[in-house]
Design a protein around this motif. Structure first.
Motif, PDB file in Angstrom:
ATOM      1  N   ARG A  68       0.834  -1.133   0.580  1.00 17.31           N
ATOM      2  CA  ARG A  68      -0.229   0.146   0.170  1.00 17.31           C
ATOM      3  C   ARG A  68       0.325   0.926  -0.440  1.00 17.31           C
ATOM      4  N   VAL A  69       2.189   1.041   0.233  1.00 15.24           N
ATOM      5  CA  VAL A  69       3.088   2.183  -0.382  1.00 15.24           C
ATOM      6  C   VAL A  69       3.844   2.312  -1.491  1.00 15.24           C
ATOM      7  N   LEU A  70       3.593   3.603  -1.936  1.00 12.78           N
ATOM      8  CA  LEU A  70       4.110   3.738  -3.540  1.00 12.78           C
ATOM      9  C   LEU A  70       4.704   4.903  -3.492  1.00 12.78           C
ATOM     10  N   SER A  71       5.370   5.763  -4.677  1.00 11.57           N
ATOM     11  CA  SER A  71       5.700   6.434  -4.763  1.00 11.57           C
ATOM     12  C   SER A  71       5.290   7.824  -5.219  1.00 11.57           C
ATOM     13  N   ALA A  72       5.714   9.196  -5.094  1.00 12.88           N
ATOM     14  CA  ALA A  72       4.377  10.212  -4.304  1.00 12.88           C
ATOM     15  C   ALA A  72       3.670  10.746  -5.643  1.00 12.88           C
ATOM     16  N   SER A  73       4.506   9.900  -7.002  1.00 14.41           N
ATOM     17  CA  SER A  73       3.969  10.176  -8.007  1.00 14.41           C
ATOM     18  C   SER A  73       2.465   9.182  -8.516  1.00 14.41           C
ATOM     19  N   GLY A  74       2.171   7.917  -7.216  1.00 16.49           N
ATOM     20  CA  GLY A  74       1.634   7.221  -7.746  1.00 16.49           C
ATOM     21  C   GLY A  74       2.469   5.746  -8.479  1.00 16.49           C
ATOM     22  N   PRO A  77       7.224   1.835  -8.062  1.00 15.54           N
ATOM     23  CA  PRO A  77       8.552   1.330  -7.811  1.00 15.54           C
ATOM     24  C   PRO A  77       9.194   0.527  -8.860  1.00 15.54           C
ATOM     25  N   SER A  78       9.403   0.543  -9.507  1.00 15.98           N
ATOM     26  CA  SER A  78      11.052  -1.070 -10.064  1.00 15.98           C
ATOM     27  C   SER A  78      11.941  -1.643  -9.086  1.00 15.98           C
ATOM     28  N   ARG A  79      11.801  -2.057  -9.056  1.00 18.95           N
ATOM     29  CA  ARG A  79      12.621  -3.253  -7.603  1.00 18.95           C
ATOM     30  C   ARG A  79      14.175  -3.940  -8.669  1.00 18.95           C
ATOM     31  N   GLY A  80      14.222  -3.517 -10.423  1.00 16.96           N
ATOM     32  CA  GLY A  80      15.307  -3.585 -10.606  1.00 16.96           C
ATOM     33  C   GLY A  80      15.287  -4.864 -11.196  1.00 16.96           C
ATOM     34  N   PRO A  81      16.339  -4.422 -12.862  1.00 13.76           N
ATOM     35  CA  PRO A  81      16.297  -5.834 -13.196  1.00 13.76           C
ATOM     36  C   PRO A  81      15.792  -7.198 -13.872  1.00 13.76           C
ATOM     37  N   GLY A  82      15.107  -7.888 -13.850  1.00 18.50           N
ATOM     38  CA  GLY A  82      15.199  -8.862 -13.234  1.00 18.50           C
ATOM     39  C   GLY A  82      14.613  -9.531 -12.370  1.00 18.50           C
ATOM     40  N   THR A  83      13.301  -8.704 -11.411  1.00 18.75           N
ATOM     41  CA  THR A  83      12.851  -8.685 -10.216  1.00 18.75           C
ATOM     42  C   THR A  83      11.609  -8.964 -10.195  1.00 18.75           C
ATOM     43  N   SER A  84      10.595  -9.213  -9.949  1.00 21.07           N
ATOM     44  CA  SER A  84       8.848  -9.080 -10.132  1.00 21.07           C
ATOM     45  C   SER A  84       8.633  -8.416  -8.532  1.00 21.07           C
ATOM     46  N   GLY A  85       9.464  -7.791  -8.009  1.00 17.32           N
ATOM     47  CA  GLY A  85       8.561  -6.759  -7.013  1.00 17.32           C
ATOM     48  C   GLY A  85       7.406  -5.446  -7.939  1.00 17.32           C
ATOM     49  N   ALA A  86       7.394  -5.228  -8.436  1.00 13.71           N
ATOM     50  CA  ALA A  86       6.710  -4.409  -8.854  1.00 13.71           C
ATOM     51  C   ALA A  86       5.290  -5.445  -9.634  1.00 13.71           C
ATOM     52  N   THR A  87       5.295  -6.042 -10.172  1.00 12.39           N
ATOM     53  CA  THR A  87       4.180  -7.098 -10.136  1.00 12.39           C
ATOM     54  C   THR A  87       3.561  -7.528  -9.495  1.00 12.39           C
ATOM     55  N   ARG A  88       4.386  -7.916  -7.844  1.00 14.68           N
ATOM     56  CA  ARG A  88       4.089  -8.783  -6.427  1.00 14.68           C
ATOM     57  C   ARG A  88       2.858  -7.665  -6.244  1.00 14.68           C
ATOM     58  N   GLN A  89       3.904  -6.395  -6.007  1.00 14.47           N
ATOM     59  CA  GLN A  89       3.026  -5.171  -5.841  1.00 14.47           C
ATOM     60  C   GLN A  89       1.488  -4.976  -6.290  1.00 14.47           C
ATOM     61  N   ARG A  90       1.725  -4.911  -7.751  1.00 12.62           N
ATOM     62  CA  ARG A  90       0.361  -4.598  -8.877  1.00 12.62           C
ATOM     63  C   ARG A  90      -0.643  -5.934  -8.087  1.00 12.62           C
ATOM     64  N   ASP A  91      -0.239  -6.482  -7.806  1.00 12.78           N
ATOM     65  CA  ASP A  91      -0.999  -8.541  -8.416  1.00 12.78           C
ATOM     66  C   ASP A  91      -1.345  -7.808  -6.653  1.00 12.78           C
ATOM     67  N   ALA A  92      -0.766  -7.526  -5.684  1.00 12.60           N
ATOM     68  CA  ALA A  92      -1.930  -7.859  -4.469  1.00 12.60           C
ATOM     69  C   ALA A  92      -2.989  -6.824  -4.422  1.00 12.60           C
TER      70      ALA A  92
END
Length: 156
Positions: A68-74, A77-92
């Motif tokens: 539930r915590v994002l960048s100030a623009s909404g 954020p990417s977690r870097g190349p080859g990571t799935s953190g942004a997708t996991r955050q979107r899915d949640a």
């Protein structure tokens, strides 16, 4: 840690305050790293908020809704190349009912005007105890601010 206003908080207290505030973000609402930093009295520490959330164990109890915590623009954020953190955050977020928009270059964004949670500083309990001036063991400064705001017709 010292902020520009002279506020001091050690790393353990900082992380505890971040987690305490993030647990209060309601489902289907989001806030920014910077707003969490402001709420805990460390307004220049938004990157540290991100770091505190980055290394959370999935087994932490009670759970901390880091998604539930994002960048100030909404933006999510990417977690870097080859990571799935942004997708996991979107899915949640989508699982909670938050509309996540596809932005440029595979990035994701949430409409903060619709889903944003930005309570006023001093209206959210941080869980951090501050020593009392008279040495009586401490009192939570935010609780006092909440009581004063309620007496003046404000409040959470």
């Amino acid at each position: 840690m010292d902020d520009t206003d002279g506020t001091a908080m050690d790393g353990e207290d900082f992380h505890a305050a971040v987690y305490h505030v993030v647990r209060q973000i309601p489902p289907q609402r989001v806030t920014s790293y910077g707003h969490v930093a402001k709420l805990i009295g460390m307004p220049t520490y938004s990157r540290h908020v991100g770091q505190a959330l980055k290394f959370l164990s999935p087994a932490v109890h009670p759970p901390i809704p880091w998604h539930r915590v994002l960048s100030a623009s909404g933006a999510i954020p990417s977690r870097g190349p080859g990571t799935s953190g942004a997708t996991r955050q979107r899915d949640a977020l989508v699982a909670e009912g938050v509309a996540v928009l596809a932005a440029r270059a595979g990035q994701f964004r949430v409409d903060l005007a619709h889903y944003g949670w930005f309570p006023a500083v001093g209206t959210v309990h941080t869980g951090v105890q501050h020593p009392a001036a008279d040495g009586d063991g401490g009192e939570n400064e935010n609780e006092n601010e909440n009581e004063e705001a309620e007496e003046e017709g404000g409040g959470a």
